[in-house]
Design a protein around this motif. Sequence first.
Motif, short mmCIF file in Angstrom:
data_model
loop_
_atom_site.label_atom_id
_atom_site.label_comp_id
_atom_site.label_asym_id
_atom_site.label_seq_id
_atom_site.Cartn_x
_atom_site.Cartn_y
_atom_site.Cartn_z
N ARG A 75 1.02 -1.21 0.36
CA ARG A 75 -0.18 0.33 -0.01
C ARG A 75 0.67 1.84 0.24
O ARG A 75 0.96 2.43 -0.52
CB ARG A 75 -0.62 0.08 1.00
CG ARG A 75 -1.92 0.71 1.43
CD ARG A 75 -2.91 1.01 3.15
NE ARG A 75 -3.56 -0.35 2.40
CZ ARG A 75 -4.56 -0.80 3.52
NH1 ARG A 75 -3.99 0.03 4.61
NH2 ARG A 75 -5.19 -1.69 3.41
N ARG A 76 1.87 1.55 0.69
CA ARG A 76 2.52 2.40 1.13
C ARG A 76 3.79 2.70 -0.41
O ARG A 76 3.91 3.47 -1.04
CB ARG A 76 3.36 2.36 2.12
CG ARG A 76 4.42 3.69 2.46
CD ARG A 76 5.82 3.49 3.50
NE ARG A 76 4.46 3.06 4.41
CZ ARG A 76 5.34 2.80 5.91
NH1 ARG A 76 6.02 2.58 6.17
NH2 ARG A 76 4.23 2.58 7.37
N TYR A 77 4.11 1.33 -0.88
CA TYR A 77 5.77 2.09 -2.36
C TYR A 77 4.95 0.94 -3.38
O TYR A 77 5.85 1.01 -3.89
CB TYR A 77 6.65 1.18 -1.33
CG TYR A 77 7.26 1.43 -0.35
CD1 TYR A 77 7.99 3.21 -0.33
CD2 TYR A 77 6.87 0.79 0.69
CE1 TYR A 77 8.25 3.58 0.67
CE2 TYR A 77 8.16 1.71 1.94
CZ TYR A 77 8.31 3.36 1.95
OH TYR A 77 9.22 3.40 2.97
N LEU A 78 3.96 0.48 -3.57
CA LEU A 78 4.23 -0.57 -4.74
C LEU A 78 2.44 0.10 -5.67
O LEU A 78 1.72 -0.65 -5.58
CB LEU A 78 4.06 -2.13 -4.92
CG LEU A 78 5.09 -2.51 -3.84
CD1 LEU A 78 5.62 -4.09 -3.20
CD2 LEU A 78 6.60 -1.91 -5.29
N ALA A 83 8.04 9.83 -7.80
CA ALA A 83 10.02 9.40 -8.20
C ALA A 83 8.63 7.92 -8.75
O ALA A 83 8.10 7.07 -8.04
CB ALA A 83 10.35 8.61 -7.47
N VAL A 84 8.81 7.25 -10.22
CA VAL A 84 8.47 6.14 -10.05
C VAL A 84 9.27 5.51 -10.43
O VAL A 84 9.52 5.83 -12.15
CB VAL A 84 7.29 6.30 -11.26
CG1 VAL A 84 6.60 4.63 -11.96
CG2 VAL A 84 6.20 7.10 -10.70
N MET A 85 9.67 3.76 -10.80
CA MET A 85 10.50 3.48 -11.06
C MET A 85 10.28 2.90 -13.09
O MET A 85 9.31 2.35 -13.22
CB MET A 85 10.38 1.68 -10.73
CG MET A 85 11.73 0.82 -11.27
SD MET A 85 12.39 -0.71 -10.87
CE MET A 85 11.21 -1.53 -11.18
N VAL A 86 11.57 3.12 -14.08
CA VAL A 86 11.59 3.08 -15.15
C VAL A 86 10.83 1.50 -15.71
O VAL A 86 11.42 0.83 -14.93
CB VAL A 86 12.48 3.34 -15.81
CG1 VAL A 86 12.17 3.15 -17.93
CG2 VAL A 86 12.48 4.67 -15.97
N ASN A 87 9.61 1.51 -16.86
CA ASN A 87 9.33 -0.21 -16.59
C ASN A 87 10.37 -0.24 -18.04
O ASN A 87 9.42 0.05 -19.59
CB ASN A 87 7.98 -0.04 -17.08
CG ASN A 87 7.06 -1.78 -17.30
OD1 ASN A 87 7.90 -2.37 -17.23
ND2 ASN A 87 6.12 -1.46 -17.60
N PRO A 88 10.84 -1.83 -17.82
CA PRO A 88 12.02 -1.99 -19.18
C PRO A 88 10.69 -2.33 -20.28
O PRO A 88 10.66 -1.68 -21.71
CB PRO A 88 12.93 -2.88 -18.43
CG PRO A 88 13.54 -2.42 -17.69
CD PRO A 88 11.93 -1.56 -17.06
N SER A 89 9.85 -3.04 -19.91
CA SER A 89 8.64 -3.76 -20.96
C SER A 89 8.31 -2.36 -21.82
O SER A 89 7.15 -3.17 -22.55
CB SER A 89 8.32 -5.23 -20.37
OG SER A 89 7.32 -4.34 -19.43
N ALA A 90 8.11 -1.36 -20.77
CA ALA A 90 7.12 0.07 -21.56
C ALA A 90 7.81 0.94 -22.66
O ALA A 90 7.57 1.71 -23.70
CB ALA A 90 6.64 0.57 -20.85
N VAL A 91 9.47 0.07 -23.04
CA VAL A 91 10.23 0.25 -23.84
C VAL A 91 9.92 0.03 -25.18
O VAL A 91 9.77 -1.23 -25.42
CB VAL A 91 11.46 0.90 -23.44
CG1 VAL A 91 11.73 0.98 -24.98
CG2 VAL A 91 11.60 1.10 -22.53
N ALA A 92 9.70 1.16 -26.62
CA ALA A 92 8.82 0.98 -27.79
C ALA A 92 10.26 0.15 -28.28
O ALA A 92 11.42 1.14 -28.57
CB ALA A 92 8.78 1.70 -28.56
#
Length: 326
Positions: free
Chosen positions: A280-283, A293-302
């Motif tokens: 609930r706090r971090y995810l 701050a949001v972690m980059v999602n590698p699978s979303a890179v075109a």
Amino acid sequence: MATIRDRVVQAACKLVLEPILEVDFQPCSYGFRPGRRAQDAIEETRYLAARSYEWVLEGDIESCFDELSHVGITDRLRRRIADRRVLGLVKAFLKAGILGEDGAWRDTTTGAPQGGILSPLLSNVALSVLDEHYARIWTTRAHAEALKAEVAAVLAPMGLRLSAAKTTVAHIDEGLDFLGFRIQRCQQRGSTRRYVYTWPSKKAPAAVKAKVRALTKGRHNQPLSVLLHQLNRVLRGWTSYFRHAASAATFRYLRAFAWRRVVCWLRRKHPRISWKQLRRRYLQGWWPTQGTAVMVNPSAVAIVRYRYRGTKIPTPWTSGPQGSPR
């Protein structure tokens, strides 16, 4: 001050020499050249491999910067540079000597300092002998093997040697690793056609995983947002480099790996809170987030195929393409 003064002089020499020497460099060379990048070299390799260049001589030059011939470099410079003052500066730079760890001063009879502003340009001057020498299709392994001795002979006047252990010959069906990519001809899924594909080599994911592992090992006193900013620099840079290859599966794997490392880091940072509280706090949405701050999602890179530019790459000094087809 002496070091700064020397580097300013080197930079000034480079500004004078580079536009003149770039005119003579072939469009098939990419290292340390303005407006060119690793993706251009990868795409040219793929482009040629798909057009009858099936045998590859992968040459590794031993201690390239350390063994550059001063005589060979200055002889090639004299063909284009008439000003003796400029040639004298280059010679002084090459003969400047080095200060050893023991405090002793040593003369330099070969080589150019790694990290020197002028060194990459001088290495291109030396290696241009190869570009000027070769323009052929190698139809058999024997042809490619025979080129080893020929390449060695061409490089010798520049003081350079091929590494016997690292110089290999490979067929494009066997594949080769080059600049972090695997280049290989494979059969297309669901078809009998064969195409030359590029994807990250085995060593490439291992390198980025090591960086992610190092960032998520310890440092539990810092906020998650700081960790995410550090991770994002690594993930964004790595995926940007490999986004022009068949990297979708690798990006999905990297996504899962990075997510797992961050979650494990959070569990170690907060050992006393429940999984439900942690999520609930971090995810938020099951994805590592804190504030903005949001972690980059590698699978979303075109994934986008890099466009082959060939001889159409412009230089900073011209509005049109540099060089001409060989």
